[in-house]
Each structure stands twice: as structure tokens, then as C-alpha cells.
Design a protein around this motif. Structure first.
Motif, PDB file in Angstrom:
ATOM      1  N   LEU A 155       0.839  -1.200   0.000  1.00  0.00           N
ATOM      2  CA  LEU A 155       0.000   0.000   0.000  1.00  0.00           C
ATOM      3  C   LEU A 155       0.873   1.249   0.000  1.00  0.00           C
ATOM      4  N   MET A 156       1.911   1.249   0.801  1.00  0.00           N
ATOM      5  CA  MET A 156       2.794   2.419   0.875  1.00  0.00           C
ATOM      6  C   MET A 156       3.592   2.594  -0.421  1.00  0.00           C
ATOM      7  N   GLU A 157       3.975   1.491  -1.056  1.00  0.00           N
ATOM      8  CA  GLU A 157       4.642   1.590  -2.360  1.00  0.00           C
ATOM      9  C   GLU A 157       3.685   2.184  -3.392  1.00  0.00           C
ATOM     10  N   TYR A 158       2.444   1.741  -3.363  1.00  0.00           N
ATOM     11  CA  TYR A 158       1.414   2.274  -4.264  1.00  0.00           C
ATOM     12  C   TYR A 158       1.252   3.782  -4.045  1.00  0.00           C
ATOM     13  N   ALA A 159       1.099   4.194  -2.782  1.00  0.00           N
ATOM     14  CA  ALA A 159       0.909   5.613  -2.473  1.00  0.00           C
ATOM     15  C   ALA A 159       2.116   6.434  -2.920  1.00  0.00           C
ATOM     16  N   TYR A 160       3.311   5.907  -2.696  1.00  0.00           N
ATOM     17  CA  TYR A 160       4.525   6.601  -3.131  1.00  0.00           C
ATOM     18  C   TYR A 160       4.507   6.792  -4.651  1.00  0.00           C
ATOM     19  N   ASP A 161       4.245   5.717  -5.396  1.00  0.00           N
ATOM     20  CA  ASP A 161       4.254   5.796  -6.862  1.00  0.00           C
ATOM     21  C   ASP A 161       3.225   6.798  -7.374  1.00  0.00           C
ATOM     22  N   VAL A 162       2.018   6.766  -6.807  1.00  0.00           N
ATOM     23  CA  VAL A 162       0.958   7.677  -7.242  1.00  0.00           C
ATOM     24  C   VAL A 162       1.345   9.126  -6.944  1.00  0.00           C
ATOM     25  N   CYS A 163       1.865   9.371  -5.761  1.00  0.00           N
ATOM     26  CA  CYS A 163       2.230  10.742  -5.396  1.00  0.00           C
ATOM     27  C   CYS A 163       3.461  11.231  -6.155  1.00  0.00           C
ATOM     28  N   LEU A 204      10.831  14.002   1.965  1.00  0.00           N
ATOM     29  CA  LEU A 204      11.634  13.226   2.895  1.00  0.00           C
ATOM     30  C   LEU A 204      12.457  14.232   3.696  1.00  0.00           C
ATOM     31  N   SER A 205      12.370  14.152   5.018  1.00  0.00           N
ATOM     32  CA  SER A 205      13.101  15.102   5.861  1.00  0.00           C
ATOM     33  C   SER A 205      14.609  14.963   5.636  1.00  0.00           C
ATOM     34  N   ASP A 206      15.337  16.016   5.965  1.00  0.00           N
ATOM     35  CA  ASP A 206      16.789  16.018   5.778  1.00  0.00           C
ATOM     36  C   ASP A 206      17.464  14.874   6.520  1.00  0.00           C
ATOM     37  N   ASN A 207      16.951  14.538   7.705  1.00  0.00           N
ATOM     38  CA  ASN A 207      17.560  13.451   8.472  1.00  0.00           C
ATOM     39  C   ASN A 207      16.987  12.080   8.104  1.00  0.00           C
ATOM     40  N   LYS A 208      16.080  12.074   7.143  1.00  0.00           N
ATOM     41  CA  LYS A 208      15.504  10.837   6.598  1.00  0.00           C
ATOM     42  C   LYS A 208      14.743  10.008   7.640  1.00  0.00           C
ATOM     43  N   ASN A 209      14.101  10.711   8.593  1.00  0.00           N
ATOM     44  CA  ASN A 209      13.303  10.052   9.615  1.00  0.00           C
ATOM     45  C   ASN A 209      11.815  10.367   9.508  1.00  0.00           C
ATOM     46  N   ALA A 210      11.444  11.244   8.582  1.00  0.00           N
ATOM     47  CA  ALA A 210      10.048  11.637   8.399  1.00  0.00           C
ATOM     48  C   ALA A 210       9.778  11.835   6.911  1.00  0.00           C
ATOM     49  N   CYS A 211       8.529  11.608   6.537  1.00  0.00           N
ATOM     50  CA  CYS A 211       8.163  11.782   5.126  1.00  0.00           C
ATOM     51  C   CYS A 211       6.700  12.178   5.019  1.00  0.00           C
ATOM     52  N   ALA A 212       6.349  12.687   3.858  1.00  0.00           N
ATOM     53  CA  ALA A 212       4.956  13.034   3.562  1.00  0.00           C
ATOM     54  C   ALA A 212       4.695  12.750   2.096  1.00  0.00           C
ATOM     55  N   LEU A 213       3.500  12.278   1.821  1.00  0.00           N
ATOM     56  CA  LEU A 213       3.051  12.035   0.452  1.00  0.00           C
ATOM     57  C   LEU A 213       1.849  12.920   0.185  1.00  0.00           C
ATOM     58  N   ILE A 214       1.968  13.746  -0.844  1.00  0.00           N
ATOM     59  CA  ILE A 214       0.918  14.679  -1.232  1.00  0.00           C
ATOM     60  C   ILE A 214       0.385  14.274  -2.593  1.00  0.00           C
ATOM     61  N   LEU A 215      -0.919  14.190  -2.698  1.00  0.00           N
ATOM     62  CA  LEU A 215      -1.570  13.958  -3.983  1.00  0.00           C
ATOM     63  C   LEU A 215      -2.206  15.263  -4.422  1.00  0.00           C
ATOM     64  N   LEU A 216      -2.022  15.584  -5.686  1.00  0.00           N
ATOM     65  CA  LEU A 216      -2.693  16.739  -6.288  1.00  0.00           C
ATOM     66  C   LEU A 216      -3.764  16.165  -7.222  1.00  0.00           C
ATOM     67  N   PRO A 217      -4.969  15.923  -6.686  1.00  0.00           N
ATOM     68  CA  PRO A 217      -6.008  15.233  -7.465  1.00  0.00           C
ATOM     69  C   PRO A 217      -6.306  15.869  -8.817  1.00  0.00           C
ATOM     70  N   ALA A 218      -6.166  17.186  -8.933  1.00  0.00           N
ATOM     71  CA  ALA A 218      -6.440  17.859 -10.204  1.00  0.00           C
ATOM     72  C   ALA A 218      -5.439  17.447 -11.285  1.00  0.00           C
ATOM     73  N   LYS A 219      -4.286  16.933 -10.887  1.00  0.00           N
ATOM     74  CA  LYS A 219      -3.262  16.511 -11.857  1.00  0.00           C
ATOM     75  C   LYS A 219      -3.377  15.037 -12.239  1.00  0.00           C
ATOM     76  N   LYS A 220      -4.200  14.291 -11.496  1.00  0.00           N
ATOM     77  CA  LYS A 220      -4.305  12.855 -11.750  1.00  0.00           C
ATOM     78  C   LYS A 220      -5.091  12.634 -13.037  1.00  0.00           C
ATOM     79  N   THR A 221      -4.476  11.934 -13.955  1.00  0.00           N
ATOM     80  CA  THR A 221      -5.097  11.656 -15.245  1.00  0.00           C
ATOM     81  C   THR A 221      -5.099  10.153 -15.492  1.00  0.00           C
TER      82      THR A 221
END
Length: 188
Positions: free
Chosen positions: A42-50, A58-75
Motif C-alpha cells: 500500500l505504501m509503495e502504491y501511495a509513493y508511486d501515485v504521489c 523526505l526530511s533532511d535526516n531521513k526520519n520523516a516523510c509526507a506524500l501529497i496527492l494533487l487530485p487535479a493533476k491525476k489523469t
């Protein structure tokens, strides 16, 4: 291993550890002996989509991350169809597809019809939680959304996270019941 592949592996690992016990994630992933692997997929899927239709942080220290989807760009693309089929077969399971689709439809009813920043996942390694990594990363996400002139929307099933989001002026604009409380939040 290439830099992009290392980044993906690190982000997937962070999200896997941060969301392993999450009610919403476990609702989607078929709860069987393969649950841990299903969450990873599921997380691999979310990463690929985002990565294709949004932003990956990915934070500078590589301990935190965020995945943002821009639905208007999804085609529509054949790649996204393949990702969706893999998600159904390897993560959700055929017996749970209808339940998960109904859930997703209910959530999307509450999303705006105009472009927005969808904070799909934000996670910090459990051993690093409380150290400011998530706060710094969320501030970066909010700055980018502001620079793009977009509102930020997210959902959470983790009650303990509500005060943190409220500290960033997110407002609860709805609540759903999927056998657990599911909060809809936005920041203008």
C-alpha cells in the motif's frame, strides 16, 4: 541501488513503521497473515501515485516523510490502471474491494471540486516521534501549498493526532464512521 530507489525504500519503511497499527490502513489491507506485506505494498502504491501526481517529501535526516496527492493533476494512464489492479489483488483482496470502494467514495464526497493539496500520508519513524521531525515537515508542506494557493485536506483515524493538526490551524469539517472514527480536516 539508485538514489530514487533508496528514497522510495526509506519512505516506504518510515510509513510502514508509522502506520502499521493505524485503523484506517488496516481497514484497507486485508487482515491476514500477509498484513505486514500488504501494508508495505500500500505504501509503495501511495509513493508511486504521489511521485507521478503530486509531491513526495523526505526530511533532511531521513526520519520523516509526507506524500501529497494533487487530485487535479491525476489523469488516466495505463500505468495507473496497472497500479490499481495490483492494489486490489495484492493489498485489498477481492473479498474486500466493495467495502473499500464504498469507503473511498464516501471520503471523496467530502473533497472539494477545485484543486487542493491532499496530505495522504505523513509519518515519522516511531523512535523519532516527538522530536520535531513531523512538525518541520508539515510546515514545509503547508508552505508549499500556500505558495501554490491551495487548501490542504487530510483525514485521520488517530485521535491522538488531532491536537497536533489543530496546532497548525486545521479544522475538523466532518467525521465518518467505518467502525472507527474517521476525521476529515482542512486548512485554508
Amino acid at each position: 541501488m539508485s538514489g530514487a530507489l533508496k528514497e522510495k525504500e526509506r519512505i516506504v519503511q518510515i510509513l510502514l513503521e508509522a502506520f502499521e497499527r493505524n485503523k484506517s490502513v488496516n481497514y484497507i489491507c486485508c487482515n491476514d497473515g500477509l498484513r505486514y506485506q500488504r501494508i508495505r505494498l500500500l505504501m509503495e502504491y501511495a509513493y508511486d501515485v504521489c511521485k507521478k501526481y503530486g509531491k513526495v517529501y523526505l526530511s533532511d535526516n531521513k526520519n520523516a516523510c509526507a506524500l501529497i496527492l494533487l487530485p487535479a493533476k491525476k489523469t488516466f494512464s495505463f500505468q495507473s490502471i496497472i497500479w490499481d489492479i495490483k492494489l486490489v489483488l495484492k493489498v485489498i483482496g477481492l473479498n474486500h474491494v466493495r467495502k473499500v470502494l464504498r469507503r473511498e467514495q464516501e471520503i471523496k464526497k467530502h473533497h472539494p471540486k477545485y484543486p487542493f493539496f491532499y496530505l495522504w500520508f505523513i509519518g515519522v519513524l516511531p523512535s523519532q516521534q516527538g522530536s520535531g521531525n513531523g512538525t518541520s515537515l508539515l510546515q514545509q508542506v503547508l508552505n508549499d501549498a500556500r505558495d501554490m494557493g491551495l487548501q490542504v485536506y487530510l483525514e485521520t483515524s488517530t485521535l491522538e493526532n488531532l491536537p497536533w493538526y489543530k496546532g497548525f490551524n486545521f479544522k475538523i469539517y466532518g467525521e465518518l464512521d467505518f467502525g472507527y472514527r474517521f476525521f476529515l480536516l482542512k486548512k485554508s
